[in-house]
Motif scaffolding. Structure first.
Motif, PDB file in Angstrom:
ATOM      1  N   GLN A  40       0.857  -1.188   0.000  1.00  0.00           N
ATOM      2  CA  GLN A  40       0.000   0.000   0.000  1.00  0.00           C
ATOM      3  C   GLN A  40       0.892   1.237   0.000  1.00  0.00           C
ATOM      4  O   GLN A  40       1.691   1.425   0.919  1.00  0.00           O
ATOM      5  N   GLU A  41       0.749   2.038  -1.023  1.00  0.00           N
ATOM      6  CA  GLU A  41       1.489   3.296  -1.085  1.00  0.00           C
ATOM      7  C   GLU A  41       0.727   4.322  -0.263  1.00  0.00           C
ATOM      8  O   GLU A  41      -0.472   4.520  -0.465  1.00  0.00           O
ATOM      9  N   ILE A  42       1.398   4.969   0.684  1.00  0.00           N
ATOM     10  CA  ILE A  42       0.747   5.891   1.618  1.00  0.00           C
ATOM     11  C   ILE A  42       1.094   7.329   1.220  1.00  0.00           C
ATOM     12  O   ILE A  42       2.272   7.687   1.108  1.00  0.00           O
ATOM     13  N   PHE A  43       0.049   8.126   1.031  1.00  0.00           N
ATOM     14  CA  PHE A  43       0.194   9.532   0.680  1.00  0.00           C
ATOM     15  C   PHE A  43      -0.544  10.379   1.700  1.00  0.00           C
ATOM     16  O   PHE A  43      -1.552   9.956   2.258  1.00  0.00           O
ATOM     17  N   LEU A  44      -0.053  11.581   1.913  1.00  0.00           N
ATOM     18  CA  LEU A  44      -0.768  12.573   2.713  1.00  0.00           C
ATOM     19  C   LEU A  44      -1.275  13.657   1.778  1.00  0.00           C
ATOM     20  O   LEU A  44      -0.617  14.004   0.797  1.00  0.00           O
ATOM     21  N   TYR A  45      -2.434  14.173   2.101  1.00  0.00           N
ATOM     22  CA  TYR A  45      -3.001  15.277   1.337  1.00  0.00           C
ATOM     23  C   TYR A  45      -3.597  16.256   2.325  1.00  0.00           C
ATOM     24  O   TYR A  45      -4.480  15.901   3.103  1.00  0.00           O
TER      25      TYR A  45
END
Length: 133
Positions: A40-45
């Motif tokens: 799972q690639e984790i991104f913050l927005y």
């Protein structure tokens, strides 16, 4: 990640502002005879709109909760068992206060995923000079 934001919480995000923070390796063996392995690639927005402006998809989630980062760190580190929160229900778009415990959230196994995400948020915000914590 960009499409998931719109599909799950009903907002259009600017892909240029997604911040990659890491890859989570997940192995789920909770169903007998099935081993589910995921990366799972984790991104913050960052999005500072009011909770009411989101439109969670009831086919994807029960709702969205809002808690302070300070409370999230206390909850996910085990310092406290419950923190004050607010929920935006996906089904009827109502907003209500809701005490939040870790047991109420999706199970995340033993990898302390929620704590790791809260720490990643804290580190990211500390690099934004205009943020006061």
């Amino acid at each position: 990640a960009y499409r998931e934001v719109e599909e799950e919480i009903g907002i259009v995000a600017d892909p240029a502002t997604l911040r990659w923070v890491g890859t989570r390796v997940c192995v789920d063996e909770s169903v007998p005879g099935i081993i589910d392995r995921e990366l799972q690639e984790i991104f913050l927005y960052r999005d500072d709109r009011p909770l009411a402006d989101y439109h969670p998809n009831p086919a994807e989630l029960e709702g969205l909760i809002q808690i302070s980062l300070r409370d999230a760190l206390k909850l996910f580190s085990g310092e406290v068992a419950v923190v004050p929160g607010t929920i935006l229900h996906a089904k009827d778009h109502t907003i209500a206060p809701l005490p939040i415990s870790q047991e109420m959230l999706l199970p995340v196994g033993v990898d302390r995923y929620f704590l790791r995400v809260a720490v990643a948020i804290l580190r990211t915000l500390r690099h934004d000079r205009y943020v006061v914590l």
